[in-house]
Scaffold this active site. Structure first.
Site, PDB file in Angstrom:
ATOM      1  N   THR A 145       8.626 111.039 -60.534  1.00 54.55           N
ATOM      2  CA  THR A 145       9.828 110.492 -61.162  1.00 54.55           C
ATOM      3  C   THR A 145      10.411 111.385 -62.264  1.00 54.55           C
ATOM      4  O   THR A 145      11.596 111.721 -62.234  1.00 54.55           O
ATOM      5  CB  THR A 145       9.506 109.102 -61.746  1.00 54.55           C
ATOM      6  OG1 THR A 145       9.125 108.257 -60.666  1.00 54.55           O
ATOM      7  CG2 THR A 145      10.708 108.508 -62.454  1.00 54.55           C
ATOM      8  N   TYR A 228      15.146 103.431 -73.677  1.00 54.10           N
ATOM      9  CA  TYR A 228      14.563 102.834 -72.481  1.00 54.10           C
ATOM     10  C   TYR A 228      13.841 101.524 -72.783  1.00 54.10           C
ATOM     11  O   TYR A 228      13.019 101.434 -73.696  1.00 54.10           O
ATOM     12  CB  TYR A 228      13.599 103.795 -71.792  1.00 54.10           C
ATOM     13  CG  TYR A 228      13.042 103.177 -70.524  1.00 54.10           C
ATOM     14  CD1 TYR A 228      13.866 102.968 -69.428  1.00 54.10           C
ATOM     15  CD2 TYR A 228      11.720 102.751 -70.445  1.00 54.10           C
ATOM     16  CE1 TYR A 228      13.393 102.377 -68.269  1.00 54.10           C
ATOM     17  CE2 TYR A 228      11.228 102.148 -69.295  1.00 54.10           C
ATOM     18  CZ  TYR A 228      12.079 101.964 -68.211  1.00 54.10           C
ATOM     19  OH  TYR A 228      11.607 101.363 -67.072  1.00 54.10           O
ATOM     20  N   ASP A 264      11.218 101.501 -56.318  1.00 59.08           N
ATOM     21  CA  ASP A 264       9.954 102.221 -56.543  1.00 59.08           C
ATOM     22  C   ASP A 264       8.793 101.284 -56.850  1.00 59.08           C
ATOM     23  O   ASP A 264       7.704 101.429 -56.292  1.00 59.08           O
ATOM     24  CB  ASP A 264      10.133 103.218 -57.688  1.00 59.08           C
ATOM     25  CG  ASP A 264       8.886 104.042 -57.930  1.00 59.08           C
ATOM     26  OD1 ASP A 264       8.601 104.932 -57.110  1.00 59.08           O
ATOM     27  OD2 ASP A 264       8.175 103.780 -58.920  1.00 59.08           O
ATOM     28  N   HIS A 268       5.351 101.046 -54.552  1.00 61.38           N
ATOM     29  CA  HIS A 268       3.962 101.336 -54.916  1.00 61.38           C
ATOM     30  C   HIS A 268       3.044 100.185 -54.543  1.00 61.38           C
ATOM     31  O   HIS A 268       1.907 100.384 -54.123  1.00 61.38           O
ATOM     32  CB  HIS A 268       3.858 101.620 -56.417  1.00 61.38           C
ATOM     33  CG  HIS A 268       4.310 102.995 -56.789  1.00 61.38           C
ATOM     34  ND1 HIS A 268       3.603 104.130 -56.442  1.00 61.38           N
ATOM     35  CD2 HIS A 268       5.400 103.427 -57.463  1.00 61.38           C
ATOM     36  CE1 HIS A 268       4.242 105.198 -56.900  1.00 61.38           C
ATOM     37  NE2 HIS A 268       5.332 104.798 -57.519  1.00 61.38           N
ATOM     38  N   ASP A 311      15.163 109.512 -56.738  1.00 55.72           N
ATOM     39  CA  ASP A 311      14.413 110.670 -57.233  1.00 55.72           C
ATOM     40  C   ASP A 311      13.420 111.192 -56.207  1.00 55.72           C
ATOM     41  O   ASP A 311      13.036 112.359 -56.252  1.00 55.72           O
ATOM     42  CB  ASP A 311      13.720 110.339 -58.564  1.00 55.72           C
ATOM     43  CG  ASP A 311      12.910 109.045 -58.510  1.00 55.72           C
ATOM     44  OD1 ASP A 311      13.054 108.269 -57.538  1.00 55.72           O
ATOM     45  OD2 ASP A 311      12.131 108.808 -59.455  1.00 55.72           O
ATOM     46  N   HIS A 425       4.062 108.584 -53.898  1.00 59.72           N
ATOM     47  CA  HIS A 425       4.939 109.756 -53.761  1.00 59.72           C
ATOM     48  C   HIS A 425       4.375 110.811 -54.676  1.00 59.72           C
ATOM     49  O   HIS A 425       3.456 110.529 -55.468  1.00 59.72           O
ATOM     50  CB  HIS A 425       6.380 109.392 -54.125  1.00 59.72           C
ATOM     51  CG  HIS A 425       6.506 108.761 -55.484  1.00 59.72           C
ATOM     52  ND1 HIS A 425       6.640 109.495 -56.642  1.00 59.72           N
ATOM     53  CD2 HIS A 425       6.443 107.453 -55.890  1.00 59.72           C
ATOM     54  CE1 HIS A 425       6.698 108.673 -57.677  1.00 59.72           C
ATOM     55  NE2 HIS A 425       6.568 107.424 -57.256  1.00 59.72           N
TER      56      HIS A 425
END
Ligand code: ZN
Length: 489
Positions: A145, A228, A264, A268, A311, A425
């Site tokens: 990421t 964030y 994402d 996972h 991404d 990933h």
């Protein structure tokens, strides 16, 4: 202090000249069977003084205009100009905004193909009326990421922008980088929000790795740079971006980012082929719908250049696909404290006194012996000997030994409690499962066009080209934007 100063690559005019002349290149050729794109070697020596670069940039722009005129009238085919399927020949004029605007959206882990898993009318509207990378966007290696998000906004491979993993240690200082590290020393290169501000323009970030780093001209002002917080509802993020368009036209930021953690997170947990992923994709689609509706209500939807990307992709993993480092004990002991990352990127820094080359040889002897469970699915390299197409060695932050695992496999230290199957990933970016999406919609994008796949390091030049500003040196190709964007009116 961070270890070594990492040299930035020079502007890619050498590649530009190679593209134009079809001359043979001194840079290493890409060898992977999956990837057919051409990238510039970061080892090209500086070739021209700055003034000449600027002159060539000007000439290149003029040449691009002639090239498009030629294509328009001749309809000849050319490998470097794949937009021949376009019905629209020039960019469309702005109707309400006074300047070009780019809205860069990331949907984390949006594997290429997810857009077809379920009815996604809003994403498909962008595709139908815009430009899509036909077989997806190619992430950089490692397909993680933070390295990829920062490559998208700098045009640099991770070895050059410094974010070589989501977590890593600076060997020279012992300091560790994590996804919460905002000290500018980690973040090299020039992200596009800094480029925008340097030109006296306004940028706004609603989450993006690196956006909170105060560096150069970018001060991360509170009103334009959200810190964030993963708990902010996705709808609120969309609404905040929409509110920027309530400003007087001249005050609307020319560049904005918008970030969603899905699909994402679900990927996972359950892997790429699960009803929960389908739900996550439908949710992202509804958010794109909310965005489109809002932009339409404000009368600016057709004025905004929307670039929607992910991404990286996602691949299913299961516990039967494991390789244990302790199984290599008959050949060599790999202590835990040598290992900086296990999987899918195996990164090892042996203790002082050990030869990395010797460790690599012994590990590969064991892995190739047929006596290590799944050993044939892991290959270990000195970083300098990794395939050059990975561009993953030119930084002291990258440990000397890197292992590449086959798709879906994982490396662990030793047999442990069994886990359920999930997704991962970080693998070789040649794997198709690691590909993500690229969709461009707006005045500079042709409608209903598909372009060949390309690496995400090209996006920085796309954005600066749309905004008509000069970008910082990067690994992208200066001629690339004209293969995707409509020329200016
Ligand atoms: Zn991600």
């Amino acid at each position: 202090m961070v270890s070594n100063p990492i040299p930035l690559p020079k502007l890619t005019l050498l590649q530009e000249q190679e593209d134009e002349s079809n001359s043979t290149s001194n840079s290493p050729k890409q060898t992977t069977s999956l990837l057919s794109f051409s990238t510039t070697s970061p080892h090209n020596p500086p070739s021209k003084p700055t003034i000449l670069l600027i002159s060539l940039l000007f000439l290149t722009t003029a040449a691009a205009a002639f090239a498009f005129a030629f294509l328009f009238f001749s309809s000849s085919s050319s490998k470097s100009h794949p937009r021949l399927h376009s019905n629209t020949q020039f960019s469309r004029p702005l109707t309400k905004l006074r300047h070009p605007v780019v809205l860069l959206i990331s949907s984390d882990g949006f594997r290429f193909g997810y857009q077809y898993k379920t009815p996604a009318p809003n994403i498909n509207r962008l595709i139908q009326d815009g430009t899509q990378a036909k077989l997806g966007l190619i992430p950089v290696f490692p397909t993680l990421t933070f390295p990829n998000h920062y490559s998208i906004v700098t045009g640099l491979y991770p070895a050059y922008h410094g974010i070589v993993n989501n977590f890593f240690r600076d060997f020279s200082t012992g300091e560790s980088f994590s996804m919460a590290s905002h000290e500018p020393k980690w973040w090299l290169g020039e992200p596009v929000w800094e480029t925008v501000v340097k030109h006296g323009l306004k940028a706004a970030t609603y989450f993006w790795p690196g956006s909170e780093v105060v560096k150069g001209a970018w001060t991360c002002p509170l009103s334009l740079c959200a810190h964030y917080n993963g708990s902010v509802p996705f709808e609120d993020r969309v609404d905040k971006v929409l509110r920027y368009f309530d400003e007087p036209s001249e005050d609307v930021p020319v560049f904005m980012t918008l970030y969603f953690e899905e699909p994402d997170h679900q990927g996972h947990k359950v892997g790429p082929d699960d009803p929960q992923i389908t739900e996550a994709v439908a949710r992202i689609d509804s958010l794109i719908g909310r965005l489109i509706d809002g932009l339409e209500r404000k009368g600016v939807f057709e004025d905004v250049n929307i670039i929607m990307v992910g991404d990286h992709g996602m691949v299913g993993t299961c516990d039967s696909k494991l390789i244990f480092l302790d199984d290599l004990a008959p050949w060599i002991d790999i202590p835990k404290d040598w290992v900086q990352d296990y999987s899918p990127l195996l990164a090892i820094r042996p203790s002082h006194g050990y030869s990395a080359a010797d460790v690599v040889k012994k590990m590969n002897d064991g892995l190739g012996s047929g006596k290590v469970n799944n050993g044939k699915y892991l290959k270990v390299y000195l970083k300098e000997e990794l395939p050059s197409r990975l561009h993953y060695h030119a930084s002291d932050r990258i440990p000397p030994i890197i292992g590449l695992v086959e798709e879906g496999y994982k490396v662990e230290q030793k047999v442990s409690r069994r886990k359920e199957c999930g997704g991962a990933h970080g693998y070789d970016n040649a794997f198709f499962s690691m590909r993500t999406i690229f969709i461009g919609h707006g005045p500079r994008f042709a409608k209903g066009v598909e372009v060949p796949s390309f690496e995400n390091i090209q996006i920085y030049n796309l954005i600066t080209s749309i905004l008509n500003i000069s970008g910082a040196p990067n690994n992208g190709t200066l001629s690339f934007p004209k293969t995707v964007l409509l020329p200016h009116l």
